[in-house]
Structures are given as structure tokens and as C-alpha cells.
Write an enzyme that holds these catalytic residues in place. Structure first.
Site, PDB file in Angstrom:
ATOM      1  N   GLY A  96      -5.603  -5.397  14.619  1.00  0.00           N
ATOM      2  CA  GLY A  96      -4.200  -4.953  15.852  1.00  0.00           C
ATOM      3  C   GLY A  96      -3.257  -5.201  14.862  1.00  0.00           C
ATOM      4  O   GLY A  96      -1.853  -4.930  15.179  1.00  0.00           O
ATOM      5  N   SER A 113       0.680  -1.269   0.272  1.00  0.00           N
ATOM      6  CA  SER A 113      -0.039  -0.046   0.142  1.00  0.00           C
ATOM      7  C   SER A 113       1.080   1.444  -0.187  1.00  0.00           C
ATOM      8  O   SER A 113       1.622   1.047   0.522  1.00  0.00           O
ATOM      9  CB  SER A 113      -0.656   0.150   1.905  1.00  0.00           C
ATOM     10  N   HIS A 129      -2.555   7.405  -4.050  1.00  0.00           N
ATOM     11  CA  HIS A 129      -2.284   6.469  -3.968  1.00  0.00           C
ATOM     12  C   HIS A 129      -2.644   5.066  -4.911  1.00  0.00           C
ATOM     13  O   HIS A 129      -2.775   5.003  -5.749  1.00  0.00           O
ATOM     14  CB  HIS A 129      -3.907   6.162  -2.863  1.00  0.00           C
ATOM     15  N   HIS A 174     -20.470  12.793   2.892  1.00  0.00           N
ATOM     16  CA  HIS A 174     -20.263  13.643   4.286  1.00  0.00           C
ATOM     17  C   HIS A 174     -20.337  14.792   3.105  1.00  0.00           C
ATOM     18  O   HIS A 174     -20.213  16.160   3.828  1.00  0.00           O
ATOM     19  CB  HIS A 174     -20.520  14.176   5.620  1.00  0.00           C
ATOM     20  N   HIS A 228      -6.387   7.333 -16.461  1.00  0.00           N
ATOM     21  CA  HIS A 228      -7.629   6.649 -17.265  1.00  0.00           C
ATOM     22  C   HIS A 228      -6.740   5.937 -18.116  1.00  0.00           C
ATOM     23  O   HIS A 228      -7.506   5.049 -18.642  1.00  0.00           O
ATOM     24  CB  HIS A 228      -8.814   7.416 -17.020  1.00  0.00           C
ATOM     25  N   ASN A 259      -2.987   0.659  -3.960  1.00  0.00           N
ATOM     26  CA  ASN A 259      -3.029  -1.099  -2.975  1.00  0.00           C
ATOM     27  C   ASN A 259      -2.816  -2.087  -3.936  1.00  0.00           C
ATOM     28  O   ASN A 259      -3.563  -2.011  -4.723  1.00  0.00           O
ATOM     29  CB  ASN A 259      -3.206  -0.453  -1.619  1.00  0.00           C
ATOM     30  N   VAL A 260      -2.230  -3.548  -3.674  1.00  0.00           N
ATOM     31  CA  VAL A 260      -2.769  -4.370  -4.360  1.00  0.00           C
ATOM     32  C   VAL A 260      -2.885  -5.253  -2.878  1.00  0.00           C
ATOM     33  O   VAL A 260      -1.284  -5.425  -2.669  1.00  0.00           O
ATOM     34  CB  VAL A 260      -1.787  -5.045  -5.138  1.00  0.00           C
ATOM     35  N   ARG A 261      -3.680  -6.371  -2.799  1.00  0.00           N
ATOM     36  CA  ARG A 261      -3.696  -7.410  -2.002  1.00  0.00           C
ATOM     37  C   ARG A 261      -4.344  -8.357  -2.045  1.00  0.00           C
ATOM     38  O   ARG A 261      -5.009  -9.081  -3.183  1.00  0.00           O
ATOM     39  CB  ARG A 261      -4.665  -6.353  -0.474  1.00  0.00           C
TER      40      ARG A 261
END
Length: 304
Positions: free
Chosen positions: A264, A98, A112, A181, A151, A114-116
Site C-alpha cells: 500500500g 531509492s 539506479h 522475455h 565497476h 537503492n539501499v534499504r
């Protein structure tokens, strides 16, 4: 799927992710020309660990982090099982890279990516695994050619996997990185995908790699194009104000932040995505017709 296969999957993905972290850090250091990523290795008490790399006060990058983590535990957190109750009672492994880059220059967008990869298991049942990730762009003073380039890279890397992939994952990105919001998107979008396993492991893994590798192709040309743009106190103040929105999204809406804290994870690494400086101003309204006012026109889904 047997445990040997599970182990091979984890080994393959982990090897790729460690190499991805390395290549991204090396390339960004070259583009920056001054800063260096400092590495901080850490161990998670409940299982696993990672290595965080942070660059501070570079020539272009004010602060950027590129983190790798591989954690495991006896039970999935509430943030994961709330939408997928079939994961309850399973042990898990989660690994990923990330990154968030906050440049000095307000004309260089924040970015930003990330790959997971997740595996959830329990005795007597087949493992549940999936890939996720994406990348998105948050400009303060957008340029159409930059956004189109971003893009176009996303579209090209998706095309080998199907004509519907880019439209689907672009739409998911627009919907995910949305501040309810504030009634605005976090930026100009990109790609977002999750729960990817219906293509089978090899093809799903190939797509995750295409996204991970595509980040530099998408971002570096924009950095190079804008990093010498002259700016003043006005632009810097607006950048810091808009960074406040970034903080709001990460702390209020981002599932990844919640997942990390609930499992955690290492707080410093989880909150690495925060900008080094940001500000809030009550009731701020940019001057009508100003470049700052025009940003609002970009903070909604669009076809690029």
C-alpha cells in the site's frame, strides 16, 4: 536482541538514509546546474511515510527522483513471504533510499541505486533484520572507460569486506536485472545484495553505507564526461526506444515495485523510476554495424 536495540538500529539507519538523500540531491543539483529537487512529503495510511524529491527538466537531468521512505505494518506482503516463509505473521518496518536518474542526453546513462533496511518482528521471537541495495547503470551508447570506472568504484568499495564480495554481488546484479522475455540484461550491471545480516549489524550497516556513498563516486564522473556530447534526433529516438525496456523490467520483474504496491505504498513514489518519455516500436531492428546495433553486445554479463 531486545526492543531497545531494535529501536537504536532503526534510529541509526534512518538518520543515515535521510542524510544520504540530502547529499545525493545536493550533488546532482550542482552537476545539473539548473534543476532543483522539489520535495513532496507523504503519509502512508497503514503506517509510516516518506519524502519524495523529484527534479524535472534540468539542464542534464530530464527527470530524476531520490526518495526516502519508512513504512511499517502488521504483516509482510506476499512478495516478501513467498521466498521467506519464516516472515509470515510478523509485523515489519522497512526503510530506504531509492533513486533513478533519466538524463536528457542519450550519451549519459540512466542510473539506479537503492539501499534499504528491514526489521520483521513477532511477540516471543527474536527480530529478523537485514540490509539490501546496490546500484546499476543503463547506457544507451556505452563507452568502455565509463563502464570500467563504474565497476572499479563498485569493486573498491567492496574490497574491505572481502575479496569475494564484489564478484558475488556483481553476479547477483547481472542475474537480477535481467529481462527474461528479451534475453538481455537491463544494462551493464553493478552491485545487488539482499538479506544481508550474517556479518552482524555494525558491519552490515557499514557495507550498506559504502554502497550508498559510492553511488556518486561511480556516477558523477560519467555525467560530467558525457553531458556536453552532441546528439541528434536519431540518438534521442533510440534512447526513448531503449527506455521502454526499462519500463518493462520495472513493471514485470522488479521485486521492489511489487513490494511497494503490495504494502500500500505511495504509487507516485513507487513509479517515480519510470522515464518521463519512452516509446515502443514493433519489430525494431537497428541497422547492422550501427552504434545502436552495438548496444546488444553490452547487454550480457561481462568482466570489467
Amino acid at each position: 536482541m531486545n526492543k531497545t536495540t531494535d529501536s537504536q538500529m532503526v534510529k541509526q539507519v534512518k538518520s543515515y538514509l535521510l542524510g544520504l538523500q540530502e547529499s545525493i540531491c545536493q550533488t546532482l543539483e550542482l552537476v545539473d546546474g539548473k534543476g532543483h529537487f522539489e520535495q513532496d512529503e507523504w503519509v502512508r495510511e497503514q503506517g509510516g511515510g516518506g519524502r519524495s524529491r523529484v527534479l524535472k527538466q534540468g539542464a542534464v537531468i530530464e527527470q530524476g527522483g531520490v526518495n526516502f521512505s519508512h513504512v511499517h505494518g502488521a504483516a509482510m506482503p506476499a512478495s516478501a513471504t513467498a521466498s521467506r516463509p519464516e516472515l509470515a505473521g510478523r509485523s515489519f518496518q522497512a526503510m530506504g533510499v531509492s533513486l533513478v536518474i533519466h538524463p536528457h542526453n542519450p550519451y549519459v546513462p540512466t542510473s539506479h541505486a537503492n539501499v534499504r533496511f528491514f526489521v520483521a518482528e513477532k511477540p516471543g521471537a527474536d527480530p529478523i533484520w537485514w540490509f539490501g541495495g546496490g546500484f546499476d547503470l543503463t547506457p544507451f551508447y556505452p563507452f568502455k572507460e565509463d563502464v570500467q570506472h563504474w565497476h572499479n568504484v563498485a569493486k573498491k568499495l567492496c574490497l574491505p569486506f572481502g575479496e569475494n564480495v564484489y564478484p558475488e554481488y556483481k553476479k547477483w546484479c547481472d542475474e537480477y536485472f535481467y529481462l527474461k522475455h528479451r534475453d538481455e540484461t537491463r544494462g551493464v550491471g553493478g552491485l545487488f545484495f539482499d538479506d544481508l545480516n550474517d556479518w552482524g549489524f555494525e558491519r552490515s550497516f557499514e557495507f550498506m553505507q559504502a554502497v550508498g556513498n559510492g553511488f556518486l563516486d561511480a556516477y558523477v564522473p560519467i555525467m560530467e564526461r558525457r553531458k556536453q556530447t552532441v546528439y541528434g534526433e536519431r540518438e534521442r529516438d533510440f534512447q526513448l526506444y531503449r527506455r521502454g525496456r526499462y519500463v518493462e523490467f520495472n513493471l514485470v520483474w522488479d521485486r521492489g515495485t511489487l513490494f511497494g504496491l503490495q504494502t500500500g505504498g505511495r504509487t507516485e513514489s513507487i513509479l517515480m523510476s519510470m522515464p518521463p518519455l519512452a516509446r515502443w516500436e514493433y519489430g525494431f531492428e537497428p541497422v547492422a554495424g550501427s552504434p545502436e546495433a552495438k548496444l546488444s553486445q553490452w547487454l550480457k554479463p561481462a568482466q570489467w
